[in-house]
Design a protein around this motif. Structure first.
Motif, short mmCIF file in Angstrom:
data_model
loop_
_atom_site.label_atom_id
_atom_site.label_comp_id
_atom_site.label_asym_id
_atom_site.label_seq_id
_atom_site.Cartn_x
_atom_site.Cartn_y
_atom_site.Cartn_z
N VAL A 178 29.17 -82.44 88.81
CA VAL A 178 28.57 -83.74 88.64
C VAL A 178 29.47 -84.76 89.32
N LYS A 179 28.86 -85.66 90.11
CA LYS A 179 29.65 -86.62 90.88
C LYS A 179 30.50 -87.48 89.95
N GLY A 180 31.77 -87.60 90.26
CA GLY A 180 32.64 -88.43 89.44
C GLY A 180 33.39 -87.64 88.38
N HIS A 181 33.03 -86.38 88.16
CA HIS A 181 33.76 -85.54 87.21
C HIS A 181 34.19 -84.26 87.92
N ASP A 182 35.09 -83.52 87.30
CA ASP A 182 35.59 -82.34 88.00
C ASP A 182 35.16 -81.02 87.37
N HIS A 183 34.21 -81.07 86.42
CA HIS A 183 33.76 -79.81 85.82
C HIS A 183 32.81 -79.11 86.76
N VAL A 184 33.13 -77.85 87.07
CA VAL A 184 32.36 -77.13 88.07
C VAL A 184 31.39 -76.16 87.42
N GLY A 185 30.16 -76.11 87.94
CA GLY A 185 29.18 -75.13 87.50
C GLY A 185 28.61 -74.44 88.71
N SER A 186 27.70 -73.47 88.50
CA SER A 186 27.13 -72.87 89.70
C SER A 186 25.63 -73.06 89.72
N LEU A 187 25.15 -73.49 90.89
CA LEU A 187 23.74 -73.83 91.07
C LEU A 187 23.00 -72.58 91.50
N ASP A 190 15.74 -70.76 90.03
CA ASP A 190 15.11 -69.88 89.03
C ASP A 190 13.79 -69.29 89.52
N GLY A 191 13.42 -69.55 90.77
CA GLY A 191 12.23 -68.90 91.31
C GLY A 191 10.92 -69.59 90.99
N ALA A 192 10.97 -70.74 90.32
CA ALA A 192 9.71 -71.37 89.92
C ALA A 192 9.28 -72.46 90.88
N ASP A 193 10.00 -73.57 90.91
CA ASP A 193 9.55 -74.76 91.64
C ASP A 193 10.49 -75.00 92.82
N PRO A 194 9.96 -75.08 94.07
CA PRO A 194 10.86 -75.28 95.22
C PRO A 194 11.57 -76.63 95.23
N GLU A 195 11.27 -77.51 94.27
CA GLU A 195 11.95 -78.80 94.26
C GLU A 195 13.07 -78.84 93.22
N GLU A 196 13.17 -77.79 92.39
CA GLU A 196 14.13 -77.84 91.30
C GLU A 196 15.00 -76.58 91.26
N ALA A 197 16.24 -76.73 90.80
CA ALA A 197 17.12 -75.58 90.60
C ALA A 197 17.90 -75.82 89.30
N ILE A 198 18.72 -74.84 88.92
CA ILE A 198 19.44 -74.96 87.65
C ILE A 198 20.94 -74.86 87.89
N LEU A 199 21.67 -75.80 87.33
CA LEU A 199 23.12 -75.76 87.42
C LEU A 199 23.63 -75.11 86.14
N ASP A 212 22.26 -88.52 87.05
CA ASP A 212 23.52 -88.37 87.77
C ASP A 212 23.34 -87.49 89.00
N THR A 213 24.16 -87.73 90.02
CA THR A 213 24.07 -86.94 91.25
C THR A 213 24.92 -85.67 91.13
N ILE A 214 24.39 -84.58 91.66
CA ILE A 214 25.14 -83.31 91.74
C ILE A 214 25.61 -83.15 93.18
N ILE A 215 26.90 -82.82 93.35
CA ILE A 215 27.44 -82.61 94.70
C ILE A 215 28.14 -81.26 94.77
N THR A 216 28.42 -80.80 95.99
CA THR A 216 29.14 -79.53 96.11
C THR A 216 30.60 -79.74 95.70
#
Lengths: 282, 173
Positions: A178-187, A190-199, A212-216
């Motif tokens: 999450v932008k502004g924080h340092d906690h890392v997750g993996s994106l 889920d195979g459902a909607d081409p506009e959405e993914a899960i972190l 909030d914005t998600i960045i690499t």
């Protein structure tokens, strides 16, 4: 011997069926997508030519949307440039004595522009084909982004074409934060909607708000830190109680991909060598 | 090379190009994918041996796989389809010697029988391909919708292709 030949002749259909099924299954369960041979993917010479022809036609269809995206992105960047200039002026005044500008040769990342000539969004494992390959400097495991955000990772390269594992492919896991924080997750998709993914796998104590914005995260040589990925739609409970999962709306519109940038990192080889040394010493 | 062979080679290349460049990119309502190229397997002459049908099926499927990055999914489904073609036609048309034209079509079998035959083959194909695809990733309801919707779309495409190609035949006669 004659009996044997007779046996083979009588059951030749079954034999042939078995042979084809085994060949098919071998291809199918050769599950690691990083080990595919270039001939058997859409990055081979023939399909690249066919897709290039079709891509020449369809490239015009989404020009309006792409133009709009570019304008928007341009506006954002211009604003950022202005802000930075202002900041630079201020800093320059502060450290008037020893002003040092960075040499552009020391830049770590460079971009290779390429066009998407084949793309899918309706399968579970989606791939993208680009019209440039190893002759243009593209190597496997380079990151790919477009004007909006992350697209995927290069996986197989031919001399003038490359196959990219799309973000919409559940073989791909991308380290994000999450932008502004340092906690890392993996994106992961889920195979459902081409506009959405899960972190997924975001630590329980991570702080976030909807929107909030998600960045690499920049924890690999594939993507630099801070490439935009998407915004949070809502929080979910992960399978494991110790982690959060977030539903993320992706910035990239995978249905209208046109021109993309492949990220070349000049430190890839160096970092990989260092990491290999460490493994060897273990 | 006979006229029929040339016709099938030309039609096969055309349908595979259509499949790869157009139909693979269309998912109606997000679920229905049409597999137009299996029309070739549906309409290959019944006089052709099963071995040949399976070989043609496998390599056609493999070609589509290479273009679509599906790695063996179409190849497996096409081989199964080619193997099951004759049993299915025997099911609906038990007296094989009565078929005038060796290529199954609405013209040679009569529309009701051909429709049942085409629907069964579409269902077999969609069932195998989506089951194979979702092996690692199970979501029953979506799977069912995709299979049913794709079967219907594929069936309609086969009927449409058949009416197009056989109308040419009638003109020639």
């Amino acid at each position: 011997m004659r009996n044997l030949i007779e046996f083979f002749l009588r059951y030749s259909s079954w034999m042939l069926f078995a042979v084809y099924m085994v060949a098919g299954c071998f291809l199918l369960f050769h599950s690691n997508p990083w080990q595919h041979h270039v001939m058997l993917t859409s990055a081979n010479a023939v399909s690249a030519v066919v897709y290039k022809g079709a891509g020449n036609l369809t490239a015009y269809f989404h020009l309006r949307d792409i133009n709009e995206d570019l304008q928007r992105r341009n506006a954002v960047l211009e604003r950022e440039v202005l802000n930075l200039k202002q900041q630079l002026e201020r800093t320059r005044e502060l450290v008037y004595a020893d002003t040092m500008t960075t040499d552009s040769a020391l830049q770590r990342y460079s971009f290779i522009l390429a066009r998407v000539i084949n793309n899918s969004t309706n399968r579970i494992h989606n791939y993208i084909t680009l019209d440039k390959g190893s002759a243009d400097g593209i190597r496997p495991e380079m990151g790919v982004m477009d004007q909006n955000g992350v697209v995927g990772i290069v996986n197989v390269t031919g001399p003038h074409s490359a196959r990219v594992i799309s973000l919409l492919n559940n073989h791909l896991r991308l380290s994000c934060k999450v932008k502004g924080h340092d906690h890392v997750g993996s994106l992961v998709w889920d195979g459902a909607d081409p506009e959405e993914a899960i972190l997924e796998e975001l630590p329980r104590h991570a702080v976030f708000a909807v929107g909030d914005t998600i960045i690499t995260s920049g924890f690999s040589t594939v993507f630099p830190e801070g490439v935009p990925v998407g915004t949070i739609i809502k929080g979910l409970r992960d399978h494991d109680e110790n982690f959060f999962a977030l539903r993320v709306k992706l910035f990239t519109d995978f249905t209208t991909l046109g021109t993309v940038r492949v990220i070349a990192d000049s430190m890839t080889d160096e970092l990989r060598e260092v990491e290999r040394d460490i493994i060897d010493k273990k | 090379m006979s006229k029929t062979t040339l016709k099938f080679i030309f039609l096969g290349l055309l349908l595979m190009a259509l499949q790869v460049m157009v139909f693979n990119h269309i998912a109606l309502l997000g679920y229905a994918v049409g597999f137009i190229f299996i029309y070739i397997l549906v309409s290959l002459p019944l006089t052709l041996s099963v071995n040949w049908t399976m070989t043609i099926g496998f390599f056609m499927g493999l070609t589509v796989d290479i273009f679509a990055d599906t790695q063996g999914m179409n190849a497996i489904s096409c081989t199964i389809l080619a193997a099951l073609r004759r049993p299915v036609i025997k099911l609906y048309f038990p007296r094989e010697e009565d078929i005038t034209d060796p290529c199954p079509s609405a013209h040679s079998l009569g529309f009701p029988v051909f429709a049942k035959y085409a629907l069964t083959l579409s269902a077999i194909y969609c069932l195998t391909i989506f089951l194979v695809e979702s092996m690692s990733f199970f979501r029953p309801l979506t799977l069912l919708i995709r299979i049913v919707a794709s079967t219907v779309l594929t069936f309609l495409l086969i009927i449409a292709t058949d009416s197009l190609t056989s109308s040419h035949n009638e003109k020639r006669l």
